[in-house]
Design a protein around this motif. Structure first.
Motif, PDB file in Angstrom:
ATOM      1  N   LYS A  90       0.833  -1.197   0.000  1.00 49.38           N
ATOM      2  CA  LYS A  90       0.000   0.000   0.000  1.00 49.38           C
ATOM      3  C   LYS A  90       0.876   1.258   0.000  1.00 49.38           C
ATOM      4  O   LYS A  90       1.534   1.563   0.994  1.00 49.38           O
ATOM      5  N   PHE A  91       0.866   1.975  -1.115  1.00 48.79           N
ATOM      6  CA  PHE A  91       1.714   3.155  -1.260  1.00 48.79           C
ATOM      7  C   PHE A  91       1.482   4.191  -0.168  1.00 48.79           C
ATOM      8  O   PHE A  91       2.417   4.848   0.282  1.00 48.79           O
ATOM      9  N   HIS A  92       0.221   4.385   0.230  1.00 48.60           N
ATOM     10  CA  HIS A  92      -0.094   5.458   1.167  1.00 48.60           C
ATOM     11  C   HIS A  92      -0.117   4.963   2.619  1.00 48.60           C
ATOM     12  O   HIS A  92      -0.496   5.717   3.523  1.00 48.60           O
ATOM     13  N   GLY A  93       0.303   3.738   2.824  1.00 48.29           N
ATOM     14  CA  GLY A  93       0.432   3.247   4.185  1.00 48.29           C
ATOM     15  C   GLY A  93       1.666   3.830   4.839  1.00 48.29           C
ATOM     16  O   GLY A  93       2.612   4.253   4.160  1.00 48.29           O
ATOM     17  N   PRO A  94       1.700   3.861   6.163  1.00 50.80           N
ATOM     18  CA  PRO A  94       2.873   4.417   6.851  1.00 50.80           C
ATOM     19  C   PRO A  94       4.121   3.591   6.577  1.00 50.80           C
ATOM     20  O   PRO A  94       4.133   2.382   6.770  1.00 50.80           O
ATOM     21  N   GLY A  95       5.172   4.257   6.079  1.00 53.24           N
ATOM     22  CA  GLY A  95       6.464   3.597   5.916  1.00 53.24           C
ATOM     23  C   GLY A  95       6.595   2.703   4.711  1.00 53.24           C
ATOM     24  O   GLY A  95       7.479   1.839   4.692  1.00 53.24           O
ATOM     25  N   PHE A  96       5.742   2.867   3.672  1.00 47.29           N
ATOM     26  CA  PHE A  96       5.826   1.966   2.524  1.00 47.29           C
ATOM     27  C   PHE A  96       7.228   1.943   1.918  1.00 47.29           C
ATOM     28  O   PHE A  96       7.803   0.870   1.692  1.00 47.29           O
ATOM     29  N   ALA A  97       7.786   3.116   1.611  1.00 45.73           N
ATOM     30  CA  ALA A  97       9.078   3.164   0.920  1.00 45.73           C
ATOM     31  C   ALA A  97      10.170   2.506   1.752  1.00 45.73           C
ATOM     32  O   ALA A  97      10.981   1.717   1.240  1.00 45.73           O
ATOM     33  N   GLU A  98      10.190   2.801   3.039  1.00 52.36           N
ATOM     34  CA  GLU A  98      11.193   2.193   3.920  1.00 52.36           C
ATOM     35  C   GLU A  98      11.000   0.682   3.999  1.00 52.36           C
ATOM     36  O   GLU A  98      11.973  -0.089   3.959  1.00 52.36           O
ATOM     37  N   ASN A  99       9.755   0.247   4.093  1.00 47.47           N
ATOM     38  CA  ASN A  99       9.480  -1.186   4.145  1.00 47.47           C
ATOM     39  C   ASN A  99       9.957  -1.890   2.882  1.00 47.47           C
ATOM     40  O   ASN A  99      10.589  -2.954   2.938  1.00 47.47           O
ATOM     41  N   ALA A 100       9.635  -1.309   1.720  1.00 48.17           N
ATOM     42  CA  ALA A 100      10.003  -1.930   0.453  1.00 48.17           C
ATOM     43  C   ALA A 100      11.518  -2.003   0.287  1.00 48.17           C
ATOM     44  O   ALA A 100      12.053  -3.021  -0.180  1.00 48.17           O
TER      45      ALA A 100
END
Length: 468
Positions: A200-210
């Motif tokens: 989910k792009f707009h979830g908290p921390g998506f970029a860091e998680n990915a």
């Protein structure tokens, strides 16, 4: 003194004496079967550590959003109930709960709680209320301090055979490994792969998680290709620790087959925080398709839980976090949404897709017809707001005429509240007995056949749908 309604042998059975007699016999065939719980949210560390539960509030109130959301609706602050780790006096929280016990009359959570008090802890439910709050708290505290009420002992007493947890893809599953290696623990606790935070792009921390996902499990490959590879590698990690399924809390049921170039473009926009809402939904739909493809390859059962607007209250999410009672359902559509996925995988031999919904209108209109044709599709049991006796009866009436009994998932308790597991499964078994008894009384099936069916829907169905 009259018998407690929580221990009455005919609870949830039909009022008509003749039909009730049939239901009693059917219930007797499954009442003491082991519990198979293929989807839930109990933390495996509770069983791995086997430490005593902290206090009655921490056991029965704070982790159960069914309970806290209704209290909140009636003016109680979640912070006063210990939600989200809020510092609070557990005894005072317990007094608050007891003062408002009447709010739970007629609710599923009230039924489960009363059953827990009476059938798990042996406490007279006449004590539930403000007048006896401290007495009840002290008695419960005394009990949970005893070895017989430690998590592993309760696991055995509840008759649990299989318990599935729900886990982050990056979890090392250390607690599951400890349980599997412990010869003194004879139950089966399996992890479930839940990748929502990585989709989910707009979830908290998506970029860091990915990025963490790719750095850890992408085999040195970057971008969208490395992202897919990392997800597949983490699924393999879960399989190695006994997982049988994946769980996807998607916004909608939509599946979209994007080409790799377009999916990569959306993925990069998501990492930069530049994706529109439509692009975020398209990427999630693409990943629903990709996860189905992965399930065909590795054999993990895919469960879909769409149709909920998560974290509906921004203030509550900011103050207390997710899964605190403010995820709200909306109307759903499955037939067109899943067509691309089922066109490619609906008849794949290894693929099992369990469809859940909170929109009751789609049980008979869409989900039962899909499960009545595609070998891969199973009808998920009534979930969350509809896993209560009246809704479970409506579910059976909605799906059976089209798909029969063989295409359902079996009951799932979907709970974080450990001690509610036997109460929920007991309610389901009684409801199944009530429904089948009506069919027998109406001469629609024989009593002999009903006796076979109830064993199938209670015990065989979850094993069949979840490959247990």
């Amino acid at each position: 003194m009259s018998m407690s309604i929580a221990s009455h042998p005919d609870r949830l059975l039909p009022a008509d004496p003749g039909t009730r007699a049939i239901a009693r016999d059917l219930l007797s065939r499954v009442e003491n079967l082991p519990i198979v719980s293929p989807h839930g949210h109990v933390d495996a560390r509770i069983l791995a550590d086997d430490t005593p539960f902290p206090d009655p509030t921490g056991l029965l109130i704070s982790p159960d959003h069914y309970v806290t959301r209704l209290l909140h609706a009636n003016g109680i602050e979640l912070s006063d109930l210990g939600v989200g780790g809020s510092p609070t006096d557990p005894r005072e929280s317990w007094r608050t709960f007891c003062r408002h016990w009447g709010l739970f009359d007629g609710t599923a959570s009230g039924y489960w709680l009363r059953s827990e008090f009476v059938n798990v802890f042996g406490i007279d439910d006449a004590l539930i209320g403000e007048q006896h709050a401290d007495e009840l708290y002290d008695r419960l505290q005394e009990l949970i301090n005893q070895p017989a009420f430690r998590p592993r002992e309760l696991f055995k007493r509840f008759g649990l055979e299989v318990l599935a947890t729900t886990d982050d893809p990056m979890d090392d599953l250390e607690a599951h490994a400890r349980l599997a290696a412990d010869d003194t623990f004879t139950g089966r606790v399996v992890p479930t792969f839940r990748p929502d935070a990585y989709v989910k792009f707009h979830g908290p921390g998506f970029a860091e998680n990915a990025r963490q996902l790719i750095d850890t499990a992408g085999d040195g490959v970057g971008g969208y290709e490395g992202y897919l590879r990392a997800l597949q590698n983490r699924r393999a990690h879960f399989l190695a620790h006994g997982a049988v399924s994946t769980d996807h809390g998607t916004l909608t049921a939509r599946a979209l087959k994007l080409d790799a170039v377009e999916a990569a473009r959306l993925y990069e926009k998501g990492l930069r925080g530049e994706a529109t809402a439509a692009e975020a939904e398209a990427f999630e739909a693409n990943m629903t398709y990709q996860f189905a493809r992965m399930s065909v390859e590795d054999g993990l059962v895919m469960t879909l839980h769409p149709g909920v607007l998560r974290n509906h209250s921004p203030q509550t999410f900011t103050g207390y976090g997710p899964d605190t009672g403010h995820d709200i359902p909306f109307a759903m559509e499955y037939t067109r949404a899943l067509q691309p996925l089922l066109a490619d995988f609906g008849t794949a031999e290894k693929f099992h897709l369990v469809l859940f919904t909170i929109d009751e209108t789609v049980f008979s209109r869409e989900i039962a017809p899909l499960a009545g044709f595609y070998p891969s599709v199973f009808i998920g049991a009534p979930w969350w707001f509809i896993d209560e006796p009246d809704a479970m009866l409506r579910f059976r009436s909605a799906v059976t005429g089209t798909a029969g009994f063989s295409r359902s998932s079996g009951f799932i308790d979907d709970t974080r509240a450990f001690c509610s597991i036997p109460a929920r499964h007991d309610a389901s078994r009684r409801t199944e007995a009530a429904y089948l008894a009506r069919l027998v009384a109406e001469h629609r099936i024989t009593e002999e056949r009903a006796a076979e069916i109830i064993v199938d829907v209670v015990d065989t169905a979850p094993r069949r749908a979840f490959k247990l």
